[in-house]
Design an enzyme around this catalytic site. Structure first.
Site, PDB file in Angstrom:
ATOM      1  N   ARG A 167       0.815  -1.218   0.000  1.00  0.00           N
ATOM      2  CA  ARG A 167       0.000   0.000   0.000  1.00  0.00           C
ATOM      3  C   ARG A 167       0.854   1.278   0.000  1.00  0.00           C
ATOM      4  O   ARG A 167       0.343   2.361  -0.253  1.00  0.00           O
ATOM      5  CB  ARG A 167      -0.958  -0.014   1.211  1.00  0.00           C
ATOM      6  N   LYS A 201       8.594  -0.772   3.006  1.00  0.00           N
ATOM      7  CA  LYS A 201       7.814   0.082   3.916  1.00  0.00           C
ATOM      8  C   LYS A 201       8.543   0.366   5.215  1.00  0.00           C
ATOM      9  O   LYS A 201       8.599   1.519   5.661  1.00  0.00           O
ATOM     10  CB  LYS A 201       6.478  -0.595   4.223  1.00  0.00           C
TER      11      LYS A 201
HETATM   12  C1  UD1 Z   1      -2.179  -6.717  11.006  1.00  0.00           C
HETATM   13  C2  UD1 Z   1      -3.122  -7.635  11.793  1.00  0.00           C
HETATM   14  C3  UD1 Z   1      -4.391  -6.843  12.145  1.00  0.00           C
HETATM   15  C4  UD1 Z   1      -4.015  -5.611  12.922  1.00  0.00           C
HETATM   16  C5  UD1 Z   1      -2.976  -4.776  12.191  1.00  0.00           C
HETATM   17  C6  UD1 Z   1      -2.457  -3.694  13.122  1.00  0.00           C
HETATM   18  C7  UD1 Z   1      -2.779  -9.910  10.934  1.00  0.00           C
HETATM   19  C8  UD1 Z   1      -3.299 -10.970  10.071  1.00  0.00           C
HETATM   20  N1  UD1 Z   1      -3.475  -8.785  10.977  1.00  0.00           N
HETATM   21  O1  UD1 Z   1      -2.832  -6.358   9.811  1.00  0.00           O
HETATM   22  O2  UD1 Z   1      -5.269  -7.641  12.916  1.00  0.00           O
HETATM   23  O3  UD1 Z   1      -5.191  -4.820  13.163  1.00  0.00           O
HETATM   24  O4  UD1 Z   1      -1.844  -5.581  11.801  1.00  0.00           O
HETATM   25  O5  UD1 Z   1      -1.544  -2.821  12.490  1.00  0.00           O
HETATM   26  O6  UD1 Z   1      -1.746 -10.076  11.567  1.00  0.00           O
HETATM   27  N2  UD1 Z   1       4.468  -9.389   7.966  1.00  0.00           N
HETATM   28  C9  UD1 Z   1       5.372 -10.421   7.958  1.00  0.00           C
HETATM   29  N3  UD1 Z   1       5.140 -11.507   7.181  1.00  0.00           N
HETATM   30  C10 UD1 Z   1       4.015 -11.606   6.406  1.00  0.00           C
HETATM   31  C11 UD1 Z   1       3.078 -10.556   6.442  1.00  0.00           C
HETATM   32  C12 UD1 Z   1       3.335  -9.471   7.244  1.00  0.00           C
HETATM   33  O7  UD1 Z   1       6.407 -10.358   8.634  1.00  0.00           O
HETATM   34  O8  UD1 Z   1       3.862 -12.616   5.725  1.00  0.00           O
HETATM   35  C13 UD1 Z   1       4.766  -8.206   8.787  1.00  0.00           C
HETATM   36  C14 UD1 Z   1       4.696  -6.910   7.997  1.00  0.00           C
HETATM   37  O9  UD1 Z   1       5.971  -6.569   7.502  1.00  0.00           O
HETATM   38  C15 UD1 Z   1       4.207  -5.912   9.027  1.00  0.00           C
HETATM   39  C16 UD1 Z   1       3.402  -6.752  10.002  1.00  0.00           C
HETATM   40  O10 UD1 Z   1       3.769  -8.095   9.767  1.00  0.00           O
HETATM   41  O11 UD1 Z   1       5.282  -5.311   9.728  1.00  0.00           O
HETATM   42  C17 UD1 Z   1       1.911  -6.586   9.783  1.00  0.00           C
HETATM   43  O12 UD1 Z   1       1.607  -6.921   8.440  1.00  0.00           O
HETATM   44  P1  UD1 Z   1       0.532  -6.099   7.613  1.00  0.00           P
HETATM   45  O13 UD1 Z   1       0.425  -6.712   6.286  1.00  0.00           O
HETATM   46  O14 UD1 Z   1       0.813  -4.654   7.698  1.00  0.00           O
HETATM   47  O15 UD1 Z   1      -0.771  -6.458   8.456  1.00  0.00           O
HETATM   48  P2  UD1 Z   1      -2.101  -5.625   8.565  1.00  0.00           P
HETATM   49  O16 UD1 Z   1      -2.953  -5.879   7.388  1.00  0.00           O
HETATM   50  O17 UD1 Z   1      -1.796  -4.228   8.914  1.00  0.00           O
HETATM   51 CA    CA Z   2       0.029  -3.010   9.061  1.00  0.00          CA
END
Ligand code: UD1
Ligand code: CA
Length: 477
Positions: free
Chosen positions: A18, A25
């Site tokens: 995004r 990011k």
């Molecule tokens: C996530 C939470 C959501 C919460 C929100 C708060 C989940 C499924 N959802 O959503 O409930 O309200 O954060 O900000 O966890 N990341 C990894 N590996 C992955 C995917 C993501 O390490 O495979 C890391 C990303 O780099 C990031 C964090 O996890 O730092 C959160 O990932 P993001 O995709 O931003 O989750 P949200 O959709 O924001």
């Molecule tokens: Ca997030």
């Protein structure tokens, strides 16, 4: 009772789609520091036994940033299975097999989370003897976040992601911050049971909550009052909002420490800047990097200082400076450009429309107007005339100019480097200094002026200039 052991997992493998950016990011900056370094610092303040960062997208860049701020961090590469659940699963697998403590999970994109909030969460988790405790907040607009679903009695039941939520669930205002504490045994038992049958086909760590409550394990929640502390950054609108918030806090901190900030809205101060009491910051000023400003200095308006040191009582007006040192009681600007290696002495001056680079300008020495001074040393109490250029580059190499003390150079000089101008020397206006000038000498390089009398009348007859000249001749006759 001995303290339980502690691991902190920082999730940073996501792509951050995004942001629509070539930069990962978590490396976008807030107050001068990448998002992930804010989070690592907060995590590190818990003094965990293990600090784990999970990476994947642009892993080399992210790893470099992680190790810059937390050299002891354990790096875990997430495999092709997507989702925060998979990230935590792999991080837990990287912990020593005999680790039996608590695991704090934080996201690298929640940079304003502070040590106090995290420490309180851990304290509550341990006090309750919970299997998991999550940090939540109530937001006016919860769009995009996972929602905390509670049972009739108020206990946490599960978390549902925005994309998977029905209308009633989307109406819930309590959001999951993405920050949790788990006992490692709860994670080891339940992480392998998380599936990916959801809107994003990902393993969600948030599913841990439902799995634990279904197994009658205790899950607590701590609701933060200042919701902005846990806001995640997913796009550039949120990045700007977080930057504004953090800046407000930094500005207020310095105001309370005795700094006058005339306009907090247009003053931007990086986190590693340091200011003394009775500094005055005028509107439109950005202080970046490791800038330091000593007592009584006045900086601004419209000034940007990067990694720059400003001495006591100096005045810096409408200036752009990087890696410069400005002496006590010195004066800089308006409209000065100080490039790296500029060192201005006590009570020195770099004035209007002057550019400097690798230039040491001694105590009391002045470059007041319209000049370029590069690769130069100027002694003390010298004055460089208006419009002076150091010709420091011969097209291949850079050369140095050395100007002594108590020197007075004329206007519109060129110093063709390498060249030395001795102590107490003078130069005339328009001098092109190609040879060293001995101490106490006057350097002149211009040809004598010749006036061609009557040139205008002969070449521009009937012009306004010719008429003016004719009138002047009549009055002198
Ligand atoms: C996530 C939470 C959501 C919460 C929100 C708060 C989940 C499924 N959802 O959503 O409930 O309200 O954060 O900000 O966890 N990341 C990894 N590996 C992955 C995917 C993501 O390490 O495979 C890391 C990303 O780099 C990031 C964090 O996890 O730092 C959160 O990932 P993001 O995709 O931003 O989750 P949200 O959709 O924001
Ligand atoms: Ca997030």
């Amino acid at each position: 009772m001995p303290e339980r052991r502690l691991a902190v997992i920082v999730l940073a493998a996501g792509q951050g789609t995004r942001m629509k950016s070539a930069t990962p990011k978590v490396l976008h900056r807030l107050a001068g520091l990448p998002l992930i370094q804010h989070v690592l610092e907060t995590a590190g303040a818990l003094s965990p036994d293990h600090l784990v960062a999970v990476v994947r997208h642009e892993r080399d860049l992210v790893v470099a940033s992680v190790l810059e701020s937390s050299p002891a961090a354990l790096i875990v590469d997430q495999d092709e299975t997507p989702g925060t659940g998979r990230a935590v699963e792999q991080a837990v697998a990287a912990l020593p097999a005999d680790f039996d403590g608590d695991v704090v999970v934080v996201s690298a994109d929640v940079p304003l989370l502070d040590h106090g909030t995290l420490a309180d969460l851990l304290h509550q988790h341990r006090g309750d003897g919970a299997a998991a405790t999550l940090l939540s907040a109530v937001l006016a607009d919860a769009t995009g976040y996972g929602r905390v679903v509670r049972r009739a009695g108020g206990d946490v039941d599960r978390i549902v992601e925005h994309k998977d939520a029905d209308e009633a669930e989307r109406a819930l205002g309590e959001i999951n911050s993405g920050t949790y504490v788990f006992t490692v045994s709860a994670l080891r038992t339940h992480l392998p049971r998380i599936g990916s049958a959801n809107a994003q086909n990902e393993k969600y760590v948030t599913d841990m909550v439902g799995l634990l409550t279904a197994a009658d394990e205790k899950v607590g929640a701590r609701v933060v009052d200042d919701a902005w502390r846990i806001e995640g950054i997913n796009d550039r609108v949120q990045l700007a909002a977080a930057a504004r918030r953090l800046n407000d806090r930094i500005v207020e901190h310095w105001q309370r420490a005795g700094v006058t900030v005339v306009d907090p809205q247009t003053t931007w101060i990086d986190r590693d800047v340091s200011l003394s009491a009775d500094v005055e910051i005028l509107p439109g000023t950005q202080l970046k990097g490791a800038t330091y400003i000593a007592a009584g200095a006045v900086v601004g308006p419209d000034t940007t200082l990067v990694d720059t040191e400003v001495g006591e009582g100096a005045v810096v007006t409408r200036t752009d400076a990087t890696l410069a040192v400005i002496g006590a009681r010195a004066s800089v600007g308006p409209f000065s450009y100080l490039r790296p290696g500029t060192v201005l002495g006590v009570a020195g001056k770099i004035g209007t429309f002057v550019e400097t680079k690798n230039a040491e300008i001694g105590d009391g020495s002045k470059v007041p107007h319209l000049s370029y001074i590069g690769d130069t040393e100027v002694g003390r109490d010298s004055n460089i005339g208006a419009g002076t250029i150091t010709a420091n580059y011969d097209g291949v190499n850079k050369h140095r100019t050395q100007v002594g003390s108590h020197v007075r150079t004329g206007s519109h000089n060129v110093f063709v480097a390498p060249v030395r101008i001795g102590d107490g020397a003078y130069s005339g206006a328009g001098t092109v200094v190609r040879k060293d000038v001995p101490a106490g000498a006057l350097a002149l390089s211009i040809a004598p002026q010749r006036n061609a009398s009557g040139w205008v009348e002969a070449n521009r007859p009937d012009s306004a200039a010719a008429e003016a000249a004719a009138r002047a001749e009549r009055t002198t006759d």
